[in-house]
Design a protein around this motif. Structure first.
Motif, PDB file in Angstrom:
ATOM      1  N   LYS A 192     -14.192   6.762  -0.128  1.00 17.27           N
ATOM      2  CA  LYS A 192     -13.964   5.261  -0.219  1.00 17.27           C
ATOM      3  C   LYS A 192     -15.140   4.641  -0.772  1.00 17.27           C
ATOM      4  O   LYS A 192     -15.032   3.346  -1.345  1.00 17.27           O
ATOM      5  N   THR A 221      -6.343   0.921  -3.844  1.00 18.77           N
ATOM      6  CA  THR A 221      -6.822   0.054  -4.878  1.00 18.77           C
ATOM      7  C   THR A 221      -5.603   0.415  -6.210  1.00 18.77           C
ATOM      8  O   THR A 221      -5.067   1.663  -6.318  1.00 18.77           O
ATOM      9  N   THR A 226       0.804  -1.216  -0.160  1.00 17.31           N
ATOM     10  CA  THR A 226      -0.030   0.058  -0.007  1.00 17.31           C
ATOM     11  C   THR A 226       0.946   1.237   0.260  1.00 17.31           C
ATOM     12  O   THR A 226       2.293   1.214   0.113  1.00 17.31           O
ATOM     13  N   GLN A 259      -6.843   3.606  -8.029  1.00 25.97           N
ATOM     14  CA  GLN A 259      -6.657   4.807  -7.284  1.00 25.97           C
ATOM     15  C   GLN A 259      -5.329   5.259  -7.609  1.00 25.97           C
ATOM     16  O   GLN A 259      -4.777   6.431  -7.817  1.00 25.97           O
ATOM     17  N   LYS A 283     -10.733   9.650   1.779  1.00 29.37           N
ATOM     18  CA  LYS A 283      -9.188   9.193   1.615  1.00 29.37           C
ATOM     19  C   LYS A 283      -8.497  10.558   1.005  1.00 29.37           C
ATOM     20  O   LYS A 283      -8.751  11.141  -0.011  1.00 29.37           O
ATOM     21  N   HIS A 297     -15.174   3.642  -4.622  1.00 26.57           N
ATOM     22  CA  HIS A 297     -14.102   2.746  -5.026  1.00 26.57           C
ATOM     23  C   HIS A 297     -14.133   1.278  -4.650  1.00 26.57           C
ATOM     24  O   HIS A 297     -14.939   0.832  -3.700  1.00 26.57           O
ATOM     25  N   ASP A 298     -13.244   0.447  -5.198  1.00 27.17           N
ATOM     26  CA  ASP A 298     -13.170  -0.828  -4.937  1.00 27.17           C
ATOM     27  C   ASP A 298     -12.866  -1.537  -3.693  1.00 27.17           C
ATOM     28  O   ASP A 298     -11.855  -2.172  -4.068  1.00 27.17           O
ATOM     29  N   HIS A 299     -13.251  -1.075  -2.569  1.00 28.56           N
ATOM     30  CA  HIS A 299     -12.781  -1.461  -1.144  1.00 28.56           C
ATOM     31  C   HIS A 299     -13.631  -2.377  -0.490  1.00 28.56           C
ATOM     32  O   HIS A 299     -14.782  -2.313  -0.945  1.00 28.56           O
ATOM     33  N   VAL A 347      -5.961  -4.037  -0.326  1.00 27.21           N
ATOM     34  CA  VAL A 347      -6.981  -3.192  -0.931  1.00 27.21           C
ATOM     35  C   VAL A 347      -8.051  -2.461  -0.122  1.00 27.21           C
ATOM     36  O   VAL A 347      -8.875  -1.636  -0.444  1.00 27.21           O
ATOM     37  N   ASN A 348      -7.841  -2.963   1.080  1.00 27.55           N
ATOM     38  CA  ASN A 348      -8.645  -2.050   2.205  1.00 27.55           C
ATOM     39  C   ASN A 348      -8.088  -0.572   2.039  1.00 27.55           C
ATOM     40  O   ASN A 348      -8.737   0.133   2.659  1.00 27.55           O
ATOM     41  N   ARG A 349      -7.027  -0.240   1.866  1.00 24.34           N
ATOM     42  CA  ARG A 349      -6.072   0.666   1.965  1.00 24.34           C
ATOM     43  C   ARG A 349      -5.805   1.512   0.817  1.00 24.34           C
ATOM     44  O   ARG A 349      -6.106   2.605   0.809  1.00 24.34           O
TER      45      ARG A 349
END
Length: 211
Positions: free
Chosen positions: A135, A190, A96, A193, A149, A138-140, A186-188
């Protein structure tokens, strides 16, 4: 992007019930806000297959008007084709951008500088804001809280890269072409991004991105 509209709706109802309670309603309204909050928690538990107690433990422990949490990420380029990334111990050494939750008492720039030092050993100067992203757009993975973010461009001023820290198991310069094959946290952050941020390496004066 969130794939469960019901989850988003439930979280919104939960936030509205907490906000209603924050304005010290009369006893009649308080009972109903508390009932709405409990129904929301029960629904969250149902769709996530988790006990209500666990759901409550994951929610932010706050009172008052509900607002988004803020995640700060530092963006550090080397030349026009490399970006600095770290491996998160807590997420099985996935990669990340350096960063974390914003801390009370620190400005966004100060958080970026602090997080980079803690996670890499490098001293940096925060230069400018590159993006503010919602967030949920997006794909989180899904999570209990709502998050904005902030991505902040930083320049290295000193220090040395540490092999590992309390939070990270590695630090490295990643070439842009290697990013698609990287195992991301991906939680932080992607891949899409990061891809949005890459043009700033060649032209740091581009307009700020905002959802």
């Amino acid at each position: 992007m969130s794939t469960n509209p019901w989850l988003a709706a439930i979280k919104r109802i939960l936030a509205l019930s907490q906000t209603g309670l924050a304005f010290q309603p009369g006893e009649y309204d308080r009972e109903r806000y508390e009932e709405i909050r409990q129904i929301s928690l029960d629904l969250l538990a149902h769709i996530s297959n988790a006990p209500v107690e666990q759901i409550i433990s994951l929610l932010p422990h706050e009172i008052g008007y509900v607002t988004p949490k803020v995640d700060i990420r530092a963006v550090i380029f080397r030349g026009s084709d490399e970006i600095l990334m770290v491996q998160e111990k807590i997420d099985n050494d996935r990669w990340t951008l350096p960063g974390g939750w914003a801390d009370v008492g620190y400005t966004p720039f100060e958080v970026a500088v602090k997080e980079v030092f803690e996670e890499t050993g490098l001293h940096v100067e925060a230069v400018r804001l590159l993006a503010v992203l919602d967030k949920s757009k997006h794909d989180h993975p899904e999570e209990p809280w709502y998050v904005y973010k902030f991505f902040i461009l930083c320049h290295i001023t000193g220090g040395e890269i540490l092999e590992q820290t309390n939070e990270t198991s590695g630090v490295g310069w990643v070439k842009f072409g290697e990013l698609p094959g990287l195992d991301l946290s991906v939680n932080r952050v992607t891949y899409s991004q990061i891809a949005q941020l890459l043009p700033f390496a060649a032209d740091p004066g581009l307009p700020v991105l905002c959802d």
